[in-house]
Design a protein around this motif. Structure first.
Motif, PDB file in Angstrom:
ATOM      1  N   PRO B 179       0.806  -1.224   0.000  1.00  0.00           N
ATOM      2  CA  PRO B 179       0.000   0.000   0.000  1.00  0.00           C
ATOM      3  C   PRO B 179       0.839   1.275   0.000  1.00  0.00           C
ATOM      4  O   PRO B 179       0.475   2.251  -0.657  1.00  0.00           O
ATOM      5  CB  PRO B 179      -0.800  -0.113   1.301  1.00  0.00           C
ATOM      6  CG  PRO B 179      -0.888  -1.571   1.561  1.00  0.00           C
ATOM      7  CD  PRO B 179       0.374  -2.168   1.043  1.00  0.00           C
ATOM      8  N   THR B 197      -4.427   6.926   8.947  1.00  0.00           N
ATOM      9  CA  THR B 197      -4.312   5.494   8.727  1.00  0.00           C
ATOM     10  C   THR B 197      -5.284   4.787   9.652  1.00  0.00           C
ATOM     11  O   THR B 197      -5.296   5.039  10.854  1.00  0.00           O
ATOM     12  CB  THR B 197      -2.877   5.037   9.015  1.00  0.00           C
ATOM     13  OG1 THR B 197      -2.004   5.781   8.179  1.00  0.00           O
ATOM     14  CG2 THR B 197      -2.710   3.568   8.726  1.00  0.00           C
ATOM     15  N   LEU B 199      -6.865   1.301  11.197  1.00  0.00           N
ATOM     16  CA  LEU B 199      -6.740  -0.140  11.360  1.00  0.00           C
ATOM     17  C   LEU B 199      -7.913  -0.653  12.165  1.00  0.00           C
ATOM     18  O   LEU B 199      -7.818  -1.644  12.863  1.00  0.00           O
ATOM     19  CB  LEU B 199      -5.407  -0.478  12.020  1.00  0.00           C
ATOM     20  CG  LEU B 199      -4.288  -0.671  10.985  1.00  0.00           C
ATOM     21  CD1 LEU B 199      -2.933  -0.705  11.624  1.00  0.00           C
ATOM     22  CD2 LEU B 199      -4.507  -1.942  10.172  1.00  0.00           C
ATOM     23  N   MET B 202      -8.910  -4.241  11.836  1.00  0.00           N
ATOM     24  CA  MET B 202      -8.025  -5.332  12.229  1.00  0.00           C
ATOM     25  C   MET B 202      -8.665  -6.036  13.425  1.00  0.00           C
ATOM     26  O   MET B 202      -8.975  -5.415  14.434  1.00  0.00           O
ATOM     27  CB  MET B 202      -6.653  -4.783  12.591  1.00  0.00           C
ATOM     28  CG  MET B 202      -5.628  -5.859  12.827  1.00  0.00           C
ATOM     29  SD  MET B 202      -3.960  -5.213  12.678  1.00  0.00           S
ATOM     30  CE  MET B 202      -3.860  -4.178  14.112  1.00  0.00           C
ATOM     31  N   SER B 212      -2.561 -10.838   6.229  1.00  0.00           N
ATOM     32  CA  SER B 212      -3.687 -10.138   5.614  1.00  0.00           C
ATOM     33  C   SER B 212      -3.524  -8.645   5.830  1.00  0.00           C
ATOM     34  O   SER B 212      -2.923  -8.217   6.805  1.00  0.00           O
ATOM     35  CB  SER B 212      -5.002 -10.591   6.250  1.00  0.00           C
ATOM     36  OG  SER B 212      -5.269 -11.915   5.876  1.00  0.00           O
ATOM     37  N   CYS B 213      -4.080  -7.913   4.895  1.00  0.00           N
ATOM     38  CA  CYS B 213      -3.969  -6.463   5.008  1.00  0.00           C
ATOM     39  C   CYS B 213      -5.273  -5.913   5.580  1.00  0.00           C
ATOM     40  O   CYS B 213      -6.353  -6.251   5.110  1.00  0.00           O
ATOM     41  CB  CYS B 213      -3.709  -5.873   3.619  1.00  0.00           C
ATOM     42  SG  CYS B 213      -3.574  -4.098   3.632  1.00  0.00           S
ATOM     43  N   TYR B 214      -5.158  -5.091   6.587  1.00  0.00           N
ATOM     44  CA  TYR B 214      -6.359  -4.497   7.185  1.00  0.00           C
ATOM     45  C   TYR B 214      -6.342  -2.979   7.070  1.00  0.00           C
ATOM     46  O   TYR B 214      -7.106  -2.301   7.714  1.00  0.00           O
ATOM     47  CB  TYR B 214      -6.451  -4.880   8.669  1.00  0.00           C
ATOM     48  CG  TYR B 214      -6.446  -6.364   8.916  1.00  0.00           C
ATOM     49  CD1 TYR B 214      -7.589  -7.117   8.715  1.00  0.00           C
ATOM     50  CD2 TYR B 214      -5.295  -7.007   9.335  1.00  0.00           C
ATOM     51  CE1 TYR B 214      -7.587  -8.486   8.932  1.00  0.00           C
ATOM     52  CE2 TYR B 214      -5.281  -8.370   9.556  1.00  0.00           C
ATOM     53  CZ  TYR B 214      -6.429  -9.114   9.356  1.00  0.00           C
ATOM     54  OH  TYR B 214      -6.427 -10.464   9.559  1.00  0.00           O
ATOM     55  N   LEU B 215      -5.433  -2.476   6.282  1.00  0.00           N
ATOM     56  CA  LEU B 215      -5.207  -1.030   6.282  1.00  0.00           C
ATOM     57  C   LEU B 215      -6.301  -0.257   5.548  1.00  0.00           C
ATOM     58  O   LEU B 215      -6.837  -0.706   4.542  1.00  0.00           O
ATOM     59  CB  LEU B 215      -3.868  -0.722   5.593  1.00  0.00           C
ATOM     60  CG  LEU B 215      -2.611  -1.030   6.393  1.00  0.00           C
ATOM     61  CD1 LEU B 215      -1.418  -0.975   5.474  1.00  0.00           C
ATOM     62  CD2 LEU B 215      -2.469  -0.063   7.540  1.00  0.00           C
ATOM     63  N   PHE B 217      -7.207   4.065   4.587  1.00  0.00           N
ATOM     64  CA  PHE B 217      -6.680   5.423   4.669  1.00  0.00           C
ATOM     65  C   PHE B 217      -7.748   6.435   4.295  1.00  0.00           C
ATOM     66  O   PHE B 217      -8.582   6.185   3.419  1.00  0.00           O
ATOM     67  CB  PHE B 217      -5.500   5.616   3.706  1.00  0.00           C
ATOM     68  CG  PHE B 217      -4.339   4.725   4.001  1.00  0.00           C
ATOM     69  CD1 PHE B 217      -3.409   5.082   4.964  1.00  0.00           C
ATOM     70  CD2 PHE B 217      -4.181   3.533   3.328  1.00  0.00           C
ATOM     71  CE1 PHE B 217      -2.343   4.250   5.248  1.00  0.00           C
ATOM     72  CE2 PHE B 217      -3.112   2.697   3.606  1.00  0.00           C
ATOM     73  CZ  PHE B 217      -2.185   3.055   4.570  1.00  0.00           C
TER      74      PHE B 217
END
Lengths: 117, 552
Positions: B179, B197, B199, B202, B212-215, B217
């Motif tokens: 990202p 940002t 999260l 998450m 895994s991506c939990y991001l 924005f």
């Protein structure tokens, strides 16, 4: 990635070295979470971190969140250049609340130059 | 470079002309079926495409004018504005105006005359009636870097920054994407004023998957890039990332949709938006209120379906752009299968060469025959056959269906019949009859005169038609067909026909025939084609019923 853990009566010190990224995230997660669970005072040294990506950042955030939950005092120190850059890009420094050593501009430029090359 | 640009602009001019023709045809169709949504779409797409490509060339006058049209059409498309005769007339006139704009700016590269400027303004004022916003911004001498015209009204937020919401999907890391690289790339297009940002998605430590991506924005972004350029940044991650891009001064409702469509709690997102400066606290309050009333009205909070719809509607422009692109690509593909654009002079030189080839071939075959060599004779006759075939197909290359020319007359008929207060319908037959392109161009004008004549003098006013026992609506028929090597173009109407005696007396007055000449009907009718047999003198009864004026 290399994780060295030192424990004494007062606190647990963790030094992270090498790459903290998607490849090492799983290992880092279990390692850090167990540290958070076991000690009330945790300090993470990031000075030797080389590569640092979003997956790595997620783990640090998770650790911080978990630490808050179990009332463990988690601090990070000596952020390396790559960690600082991502912290700055994502503007997450305030979330961690640790003092950061702001590098001088020339340092930053040099690193970004190296990146471009 | 300038050479290239010239060529490209030629393509633009041609494309714009074609689109305007399509638009005109579609508008005429709409006049009969004002609710045909596909045709409305067609008109809209034409306007949209012209606006887009005019923007590429920095033709701001065209962009701003088309924008107004597009705006109205968009409302028509969504059903907010009803299409009535007046609007169609306005749009038709706008089409003419655009045509002139294209001529002035793209072809002559000069400036508009006062009359044209006034007409443009009049048209825009005419459209104002159909538009919700009263503030109309017309770019006159804006810098070329601002091809986008946004309309502001009071429901828009104050922030002059782009707002970008990103929710990366869980597979992003595993798909080898990072990202931060997208965000770095984004900052090459402008300045990230503020980034939050998130999260929040998450899960708890036990459930959290390190890979895994939990991001997510929320970004306030200052940039002069357009929406597509910004959206392109995230193109590679599109499948794995929910991207919402709100332009500066977006509508408050768009923010409402955004808040609704994102997974985090509404209040949390609202705080983030206020904190990052995207919304003022008042704006947030307003939008949350609006949302609450809406939820109360529907009796429940937003369901997944609503969210999906909302997600679709958050970026109408992008979705629309994508759809438009798809359809135009599809259309183009269809057309490409049928047509290749060739420069006319290339075709001419080919045909010239083939002419030479025919002559040279004839000479060669004559020599071959005289030589008495049987096999040479045989070979040359094969060549001659082939040359003839080549000649035929080369001549056919220039043939175009006459339908396009015929269709152009729909507009003429419509305009003239309104002018005369008559109801006239143009019926076209044999539209696919092929005629040499140069001939088509040359006969277009005479055909128009014949049509005008027919309408003016042939077809009677509705009252007289009803009195004569005919339907009030007059019919004008254009027909084209091949007849023993000739092409016959036939114009007929169901009007009152030619008045034989009147023509004869006029002709005698004009000294075209002597007073005692015995003429057949046919000869008399032919008189109307005599030069100097002015239509002004024979104001009524000029064209024939059942006579059929043949123009070859």
């Amino acid at each position: 990635m290399n994780i060295s853990v030192e424990k004494n009566d007062l606190q647990t010190s963790v030094a992270l070295a090498g790459d903290i990224n998607i490849y090492t995230a799983a290992e880092l997660k279990s390692e850090l979470l167990s540290c958070v669970a076991e000690s009330a005072n945790l300090e993470i040294d990031l000075s030797e971190v080389k590569e640092f990506d979003s997956a790595g950042l997620q783990i640090l955030i998770l650790a911080k969140r978990e630490a808050k939950r179990v009332e463990c005092d988690l601090k990070m120190k000596a952020h390396s250049q790559s960690v600082l850059q991502l912290f700055e890009l994502y503007d997450v420094a305030a979330f961690f609340g640790d003092p950061l050593l702001i590098p001088t501009d020339t340092n930053l430029e040099q690193t970004s130059d190296r990146r471009n090359v | 470079m300038s050479f290239d640009l010239d060529q490209v602009i030629q393509v633009f001019i041609q494309e714009a002309r074609e689109l305007l023709q399509t638009m005109e045809a579609a508008l005429l169709h709409l006049e009969n079926e004002p609710t045909d949504s596909e045709t409305i779409d067609e008109v809209f797409r034409a306007a949209h495409t012209i606006k887009g490509s005019a923007g590429l060339f920095g033709l701001n006058e065209i962009v701003s004018f088309t924008h107004v049209m597009e705006d109205v059409l968009d409302r028509a498309r969504s059903g907010d504005t009803l299409i009535d005769k007046k609007l169609i007339a306005l749009l038709l006139e706008s089409g003419d105006h655009l045509n002139e704009l294209v001529t002035v700016f793209a072809v002559e590269k000069s400036q508009l005359g006062d009359a044209a400027i006034k007409r443009g303004q009049d048209l825009i004022n005419g459209f104002a009636h159909y538009r919700p916003t009263q503030t109309i911004s017309v770019l006159s001498n804006a810098e070329p870097t601002a091809p986008k015209v946004e309309l502001y009204n009071e429901a828009n937020v104050a922030s002059n920054l782009w707002h970008i919401s990103l929710r990366f999907g869980p597979e992003v890391f595993r798909n080898g994407m990072e990202p931060s690289s997208f965000i770095r790339f984004l900052s090459s297009l402008g300045t990230i004023i503020r980034i939050t940002t998130l999260l929040d998605n998450m899960p708890d430590a036990d459930l959290m998957d390190a890979e895994s991506c939990y991001l997510g924005f929320e970004i306030e972004f200052d940039s002069t890039a357009d929406k597509n350029t910004i959206a392109d940044v995230f193109r590679f991650v599109n499948e794995d990332c929910v991207v919402h891009i709100l332009p500066p001064h977006s509508k408050l409702t768009e923010y409402v949709e955004l808040i609704k469509s994102l997974p985090e709690a509404n209040s949390r997102l609202g705080e983030i938006l206020v904190e990052s400066g995207a919304l003022t606290p008042q704006e947030l309050q307003q939008s949350l209120d609006a949302q609450r009333t809406e939820a109360e009205a529907s009796g429940k909070t937003a369901l997944l379906g609503d969210i999906l719809v909302a997600q679709g509607s958050v970026e109408p422009e992008l979705v629309k752009a994508a759809l438009d692109k798809q359809t135009t690509i599809k259309d183009q593909k269809n057309k490409e299968n049928h047509f290749i654009r060739v420069q006319a002079d290339k075709l001419d030189s080919l045909i010239n060469l083939i002419g030479e080839l025919v002559i040279a071939g004839a000479g060669a075959s004559l020599l071959a025959r005289n030589s008495g060599n049987a096999s040479l004779h045989e070979a040359s006759s094969v060549v001659t056959d082939l040359v003839e075939e080549i000649r035929d197909s080369a001549l056919r290359l220039r043939m175009v269906p006459i339908g396009e020319t015929f269709n152009r007359f729909q507009r003429v008929v419509r305009d003239v019949s309104q002018e005369l207060g008559k109801e006239i319908e143009l019926v076209i037959a044999g539209a696919d009859t092929e005629v040499d392109k140069t001939v088509v161009e040359k006969i277009a004008d005479p055909l128009m005169h014949l049509l005008r004549n027919s309408m003016d003098h042939g077809i009677e006013s509705p009252a007289r038609r009803i009195a004569a026992g005919k339907p009030a609506k007059g019919t004008l028929k254009l027909n084209a067909y091949h007849d023993s090597g000739c092409i016959v173009i036939e114009i007929s109407d169901d009007g009152s026909g030619l008045n034989r005696d009147r023509i004869l007396s006029k002709a005698i007055d004009a000294g075209l025939v002597s007073a005692n000449a015995a003429l057949t009907d046919q000869e008399i009718y032919k008189l109307i084609f005599e030069p100097g047999f002015s239509t002004a003198e024979t104001v009524t009864n000029l064209s024939g019923r059942g006579v059929g004026m043949d123009v070859v």
